[in-house]
Write a protein that holds these residues in place. Structure first.
Motif, PDB file in Angstrom:
ATOM      1  N   UNK A   1     115.446 -57.342  28.877  1.00  0.00           N
ATOM      2  CA  UNK A   1     116.487 -56.359  29.171  1.00  0.00           C
ATOM      3  C   UNK A   1     115.856 -54.973  29.205  1.00  0.00           C
ATOM      4  N   UNK A   2     116.024 -54.276  30.315  1.00  0.00           N
ATOM      5  CA  UNK A   2     115.379 -52.975  30.465  1.00  0.00           C
ATOM      6  C   UNK A   2     115.894 -51.963  29.445  1.00  0.00           C
ATOM      7  N   UNK A   3     117.128 -52.133  29.001  1.00  0.00           N
ATOM      8  CA  UNK A   3     117.713 -51.193  28.029  1.00  0.00           C
ATOM      9  C   UNK A   3     117.011 -51.264  26.672  1.00  0.00           C
ATOM     10  N   UNK A   4     116.354 -52.385  26.371  1.00  0.00           N
ATOM     11  CA  UNK A   4     115.662 -52.542  25.088  1.00  0.00           C
ATOM     12  C   UNK A   4     114.233 -51.997  25.105  1.00  0.00           C
ATOM     13  N   UNK A   5     113.765 -51.601  26.273  1.00  0.00           N
ATOM     14  CA  UNK A   5     112.395 -51.093  26.394  1.00  0.00           C
ATOM     15  C   UNK A   5     112.262 -49.710  25.775  1.00  0.00           C
ATOM     16  N   UNK A   6     111.096 -49.423  25.164  1.00  0.00           N
ATOM     17  CA  UNK A   6     110.811 -48.040  24.760  1.00  0.00           C
ATOM     18  C   UNK A   6     110.469 -47.208  25.998  1.00  0.00           C
ATOM     19  N   UNK A   7     110.479 -45.903  25.854  1.00  0.00           N
ATOM     20  CA  UNK A   7     110.109 -45.033  26.970  1.00  0.00           C
ATOM     21  C   UNK A   7     108.618 -44.729  26.890  1.00  0.00           C
ATOM     22  N   UNK A   8     107.887 -45.104  27.935  1.00  0.00           N
ATOM     23  CA  UNK A   8     106.466 -44.792  28.051  1.00  0.00           C
ATOM     24  C   UNK A   8     106.257 -44.011  29.344  1.00  0.00           C
ATOM     25  N   UNK A   9     105.160 -43.289  29.389  1.00  0.00           N
ATOM     26  CA  UNK A   9     104.892 -42.479  30.573  1.00  0.00           C
ATOM     27  C   UNK A   9     104.550 -43.353  31.778  1.00  0.00           C
ATOM     28  N   UNK A  10     103.850 -44.477  31.528  1.00  0.00           N
ATOM     29  CA  UNK A  10     103.379 -45.306  32.641  1.00  0.00           C
ATOM     30  C   UNK A  10     103.888 -46.746  32.535  1.00  0.00           C
ATOM     31  N   UNK A  11     104.159 -47.303  33.698  1.00  0.00           N
ATOM     32  CA  UNK A  11     104.344 -48.738  33.832  1.00  0.00           C
ATOM     33  C   UNK A  11     103.136 -49.297  34.569  1.00  0.00           C
ATOM     34  N   UNK A  12     102.608 -50.429  34.079  1.00  0.00           N
ATOM     35  CA  UNK A  12     101.450 -51.077  34.697  1.00  0.00           C
ATOM     36  C   UNK A  12     101.940 -52.324  35.428  1.00  0.00           C
ATOM     37  N   UNK A  13     101.940 -52.260  36.757  1.00  0.00           N
ATOM     38  CA  UNK A  13     102.448 -53.364  37.578  1.00  0.00           C
ATOM     39  C   UNK A  13     101.276 -54.271  37.948  1.00  0.00           C
TER      40      UNK A  13
END
Length: 260
Positions: free
Chosen positions: A64-76
């Protein structure tokens, strides 16, 4: 051959063969037993290694995206859009949708897309970038790494080339534990976002088996990498120290020449 009454007893070649077969059967059984024990121990070792890799990802995988912390980068993590048999690669669209969701929800400010620029003729990075542009992710917030040909390289380059310290890894459920494990080894604080459930088919089972085997290789590869780093440090340290002393040596030599 003589019996108890000192009479010769003739033994046929068939009887000799039966005798040798009886002698060889226990040996063959012993060999098969040792082989079976070896395979069981080998399987248990591999399973233990994979359990260790999975344990490193405990409480770090989110659906669930709502449970994610906020980070500067996403690594795809990159993958090809088409499978070897010409069918659509579900993992490609799963990762692009998840990456767009992470960015558009504000959980990541920018996306580092890492993959192979020539995977059977497909440019994984550009393909993912084009899909993300269609979903509303601006090109200015996407960084493209065309040399992330393996998960190991993607994690290594994230810290050594792009100097990332925290990332949200965007990948599939079966791939997330090893991705987190690798990032942690390279000193990156990481979590993983796996949005969709995976379809069960030949290709998904093949991917999971391959991932299981790759997970077994990771700790051994770390040991080799760390050993190499230590050797490299032992080689370069004296050289660096010599270069630091070089200006002083040149200056001292110059002063000596001037005194002549």
């Amino acid at each position: 051959m003589r019996d108890g009454n000192d009479k010769f007893k003739i033994i046929s070649s068939d009887q000799i063969g039966m005798t040798s077969d009886r002698q060889n059967k226990p040996r063959k059984k012993k060999r098969w037993k040792l082989f079976a024990i070896f395979m069981v121990v080998f399987f248990l070792i591999l399973s233990g290694i994979n359990l260790y890799v999975v344990s490193c990802a405990k409480n770090r995988m989110f659906s669930q995206v709502s449970n994610l912390p906020h980070y500067d980068f996403g690594l795809v993590m990159g993958t090809e859009p088409v499978r070897p048999d010409g069918s659509t690669n579900f993992h490609f669209f799963s990762r692009t949708e998840a990456a767009a969701e992470v960015y558009l929800s504000g959980k990541a400010n920018r996306l580092l897309i890492s993959g192979n620029n020539n995977n059977r003729g497909f440019d994984e990075v550009s393909e993912i970038k084009n899909q993300l542009l269609k979903k509303g992710v601006p090109e200015s917030d996407m960084i493209l790494d065309f040399n992330g040909k393996t998960t190991w390289e993607s994690a290594r380059r994230a810290v050594e080339v792009y100097h990332l310290q925290k990332v949200i890894i965007v990948t599939d459920t079966f791939h997330a534990p090893r991705s987190i494990f690798l990032c942690q080894h390279f000193g990156i604080d990481s979590v993983a976002f796996c949005a969709k459930e995976e379809h069960v088919d030949f290709w998904s089972i093949r991917s999971q088996v391959r991932e299981w085997l790759e997970g077994c290789r990771s700790p051994r590869r770390f040991a080799r990498h760390d050993a190499y780093q230590k050797r490299a440090a032992s080689w370069t340290a004296p050289a660096l120290w010599s270069f630091r002393l070089l200006p002083a040596a040149i200056a001292a030599g110059g002063c000596h020449l001037q005194g002549i």
